[in-house]
Design a protein around this motif. Structure first.
Motif, PDB file in Angstrom:
ATOM      1  N   HIS A 162      45.725  43.431  45.154  1.00  0.00           N
ATOM      2  CA  HIS A 162      44.886  42.333  44.690  1.00  0.00           C
ATOM      3  C   HIS A 162      43.427  42.548  45.083  1.00  0.00           C
ATOM      4  O   HIS A 162      43.127  43.133  46.124  1.00  0.00           O
ATOM      5  N   TYR A 179      43.177  31.712  40.604  1.00  0.00           N
ATOM      6  CA  TYR A 179      43.285  32.880  39.731  1.00  0.00           C
ATOM      7  C   TYR A 179      43.008  34.104  40.586  1.00  0.00           C
ATOM      8  O   TYR A 179      41.964  34.182  41.256  1.00  0.00           O
ATOM      9  N   THR A 181      42.669  38.234  40.855  1.00  0.00           N
ATOM     10  CA  THR A 181      42.457  39.499  40.147  1.00  0.00           C
ATOM     11  C   THR A 181      43.142  40.623  40.914  1.00  0.00           C
ATOM     12  O   THR A 181      43.499  40.480  42.085  1.00  0.00           O
ATOM     13  N   ALA A 182      43.291  41.783  40.236  1.00  0.00           N
ATOM     14  CA  ALA A 182      44.067  42.854  40.855  1.00  0.00           C
ATOM     15  C   ALA A 182      43.803  44.185  40.169  1.00  0.00           C
ATOM     16  O   ALA A 182      43.334  44.247  39.028  1.00  0.00           O
ATOM     17  N   SER A 186      46.600  40.630  36.777  1.00  0.00           N
ATOM     18  CA  SER A 186      46.041  39.435  37.405  1.00  0.00           C
ATOM     19  C   SER A 186      47.031  38.283  37.244  1.00  0.00           C
ATOM     20  O   SER A 186      48.005  38.382  36.491  1.00  0.00           O
ATOM     21  N   SER A 201      51.268  32.644  35.090  1.00  0.00           N
ATOM     22  CA  SER A 201      50.427  33.610  34.387  1.00  0.00           C
ATOM     23  C   SER A 201      50.889  33.869  32.964  1.00  0.00           C
ATOM     24  O   SER A 201      50.078  33.871  32.026  1.00  0.00           O
ATOM     25  N   SER A 212      40.959  44.348  37.341  1.00  0.00           N
ATOM     26  CA  SER A 212      40.038  43.213  37.361  1.00  0.00           C
ATOM     27  C   SER A 212      39.526  43.015  38.778  1.00  0.00           C
ATOM     28  O   SER A 212      40.262  43.197  39.745  1.00  0.00           O
ATOM     29  N   SER A 215      36.132  36.984  39.168  1.00  0.00           N
ATOM     30  CA  SER A 215      36.333  36.037  38.072  1.00  0.00           C
ATOM     31  C   SER A 215      35.563  34.768  38.374  1.00  0.00           C
ATOM     32  O   SER A 215      35.188  34.505  39.517  1.00  0.00           O
ATOM     33  N   VAL A 230      36.749  36.867  33.292  1.00  0.00           N
ATOM     34  CA  VAL A 230      37.336  37.875  34.174  1.00  0.00           C
ATOM     35  C   VAL A 230      36.551  39.170  34.052  1.00  0.00           C
ATOM     36  O   VAL A 230      36.414  39.732  32.949  1.00  0.00           O
ATOM     37  N   THR A 232      36.105  43.094  34.720  1.00  0.00           N
ATOM     38  CA  THR A 232      36.940  44.277  34.957  1.00  0.00           C
ATOM     39  C   THR A 232      36.058  45.460  35.350  1.00  0.00           C
ATOM     40  O   THR A 232      34.863  45.501  35.045  1.00  0.00           O
ATOM     41  N   GLN A 559      33.937  39.180  44.617  1.00  0.00           N
ATOM     42  CA  GLN A 559      35.371  38.909  44.530  1.00  0.00           C
ATOM     43  C   GLN A 559      35.796  37.641  45.269  1.00  0.00           C
ATOM     44  O   GLN A 559      36.974  37.491  45.608  1.00  0.00           O
TER      45      GLN A 559
END
Length: 619
Positions: A162, A179, A181-182, A186, A201, A212, A215, A230, A232, A559
């Protein structure tokens, strides 16, 4: 930027150009000697001695104390006292995967609506992802006057590599959702309102299956619902991963530069009001243009009443999306699509003052010179200055990094998370910045890995002084800093700081700066056509000169998600005689005789001062 500052900046960069020419004679190239435009870029193996001495000076374990007189900013490290025990795992095992350098973000938010801010940390995992186990999970800490790890009880146990997190009430039920991101898929976690979360999700259709990073949640089409942008990063594999040779490295390799990877496209989701989202990226004009994004901030920079979207990109031009229209979607029934144009070059934020791309990693906002316009601060790579973009209003932005004295000190660090924050309540936003290299490169002529964080005091003359060396024990230590988030953790009317690291525990710093007066912290709650989370709310101190205001934005720090709170320092005043609140839907509300303290502001109902730390949920 005034003429003298511009001349100084140009002279400074003439020396950089001279160094570049010297380097060209040594290595047979014409680029500048330390071309590090990216979070995971390789440091040039050939650079002139003067630049090398700059690199070596960054490795000094201590810094001279600030000599400019002013309030002494102070933070107390309460990591042990509050029992914060999060340690980010990045599987640093000599493979030099580019994913290892990214680290994780933080959210400061009140998940259980008990009136006290809690902490969420994004966790890493083993790499490649085929080796993910149940050893390392994202972690949630509940604030009870200390911190209690409640991840399992809250149903938030999840495994993966993540990156970052955004927090906001996407379904308007009164409880903030998450939310995450990863590097990979995500996820959106619905807050059930009973202290637990559930992964929605797939049902919500917000999975981004790429890398990602950051966000932002904000109402981008004026319907009173939070939408989702989001950011990326790179199209990079982890099995097998790209390997780059480095003769000086103990094992012959180092992390590859992001310039060797293609960018991936950002995604804009519009809230459908039914618990889900629709992807309107292309209809909205979000075209990417080869951006390698690491941070995003939604803010009304041009005062047209709607938020712009700023994206900090790594080694490619920064984006500034300006909304130009709203249309009915031709693809998704009943969805209103905000239409944007990318104007980063036109408005002066795509490149630095010398016309070069930067390694954008954070997007802090704040009116540092109190001229009534929100400015931007973007963190940058090692041996490159962080950039302060001064907002000139309709004319766009200008690079004020040198004249503000924020640029030169940051050449010696690689900066990540950053936020403007009025530490001493004098009404002038100061600035805190985390730092640390993307991997241990101390084999390169003492190039530093762990670094000091910065704390810049606003000297009220469009200039700053780094006072970190006298700000407390945390700032004396060398860390590999990443995410940073703000919030009034102890409800005493000032903002505290949570920071994540690589290969070290996260830290919680309480603001204990001496002051004559405190500040006002306001948690806005929108109603009707203004999103409940309050994003887009702007509060201005009426009759105060120069202008003093703050806007609540989506995104910002690397982040990470700071608490959805507005803070205004009182300086020498006993109270604000009048505060004007402009809600995101344009409604204006006035509050009079506002004394120091923590307040809840429900749209149309005025301010309610919270006398104790614990409050009942607000409906």
């Amino acid at each position: 930027m005034n003429i003298r500052a511009r001349i100084g900046y140009r002279l400074q960069n003439l020396w950089v150009a001279l160094f570049a020419l010297l380097a060209g004679g040594v290595c047979g190239c014409t680029q500048q000697p330390a071309p590090m435009p990216a979070i995971s870029g390789n440091v040039s193996s050939s650079r002139p001695a003067d630049v090398q001495r700059i690199a070596e000076s960054a490795n000094l374990p201590s810094r001279p104390a600030a000599t400019v007189p002013g309030t002494q900013l102070r933070f107390r490290d309460v990591t042990d006292e509050w029992k914060l025990d999060f340690d980010r795992y990045d599987d640093i095992a000599g493979e030099h995967r580019i994913q290892e350098g990214i680290g994780g973000g933080i959210a400061t938010f009140d998940y259980d609506q008990d009136g006290q801010l809690d902490l969420f940390f994004a966790q890493g995992s083993r790499l490649p992802r085929t080796k993910i186990t149940d050893e390392f999970s994202n972690e949630l800490y509940r604030n009870t006057g200390g911190l209690q790890q409640v991840t399992a009880q809250a149903g938030l146990t999840s495994y993966g590599y993540h990156s970052g997190v955004a927090a906001g009430d996407v379904d308007e039920d009164g409880f903030p959702d998450l939310y995450i991101t990863a590097f990979g898929k995500s996820s959106l976690w619905h807050n059930n309102g009973d202290g637990t979360f559930v992964d929605v999700s797939l049902a919500a259709k917000v999975v981004v299956d790429s890398w990602s990073s950051s966000s932002a949640l904000a109402d981008l089409n004026d319907d009173g619902l939070l939408d989702l942008y989001v950011v990326t990063y790179l199209d990079a594999n982890d099995d097998p991963h790209r390997k780059c040779k480095e003769a000086r490295s103990p094992n012959g390799y180092s992390q590859c530069s992001p310039t060797l990877y293609a960018a991936t496209d950002d995604v804009l989701f519009i809230n459908d009001g039914q618990g889900g989202f629709v992807d309107v990226t292309h209809e909205a004009g979000i075209n990417g243009k080869d951006g390698k994004g690491l941070a995003v901030a939604t803010c009304d920079f041009n005062h047209d009443g709607v938020p712009e979207i700023f994206v900090a990109n790594d080694g490619t031009p920064q984006f500034l999306y300006v909304r130009t229209n709203k249309i009915k979607s031709t693809v998704h029934e009943d969805i209103v699509v905000p239409v944007f144009e990318e104007r980063g070059v036109e408005l002066g934020v795509a490149l630095n003052g010398e016309g070069r791309s930067i390694s954008g990693m954070s997007a802090a906002h704040g009116d540092y010179d109190r001229d009534g316009w929100d400015d931007l601060y973007v963190t940058n790579f090692y041996l490159e200055p962080n950039i302060l973009f001064h907002n000139l209003g309709p004319a766009g932005f200008a690079d004020a990094s040198t004249s503000s004295r924020l640029g030169p000190p940051t050449r010696q660090t690689l900066s990540f998370g950053a936020e403007f924050v009025d530490v001493d309540h004098d009404g002038w936003p100061d600035l805190i910045v985390t730092a640390g290299h993307i991997e241990d490169r101390t084999y390169v002529e003492l190039e530093p890995y762990k670094m000091h964080a910065h704390l810049f005091r606003n000297d009220r003359n469009a200039r700053f002084t780094d006072v970190a060396s006298t700000a407390g024990s945390y700032f004396e230590s060398l860390r590999v800093g990443r995410g940073l988030a703000l919030g009034d953790m102890d409800r005493d009317g000032d903002l505290d700081v949570a920071i994540s690291h690589r290969q070290d525990r996260a830290a919680l710093l309480l603001n204990e700066t001496p002051r004559r007066n405190s500040g006002v912290v306001i948690r806005p709650i929108g109603k009707g056509r203004a999103a409940r989370s309050g994003v887009g709310t702007r509060v201005t101190a009426v009759g105060v000169a120069p202008t003093q205001f703050q806007e609540l934005v989506g995104g910002g720090s690397f982040q990470s998600a700071s608490a959805l709170e507005i803070h205004l320092g009182l300086a020498d005043r006993k109270q604000f005689d009048q505060l004007e609140c402009r809600w995101a839907d344009g409604e204006v509300e006035t509050w009079r005789n506002v004394a120091p303290g923590y307040y809840i502001a429900v749209q149309g109902r005025g301010l309610v001062r919270i006398e104790t730390a614990s409050v009942a949920p607000i409906n």
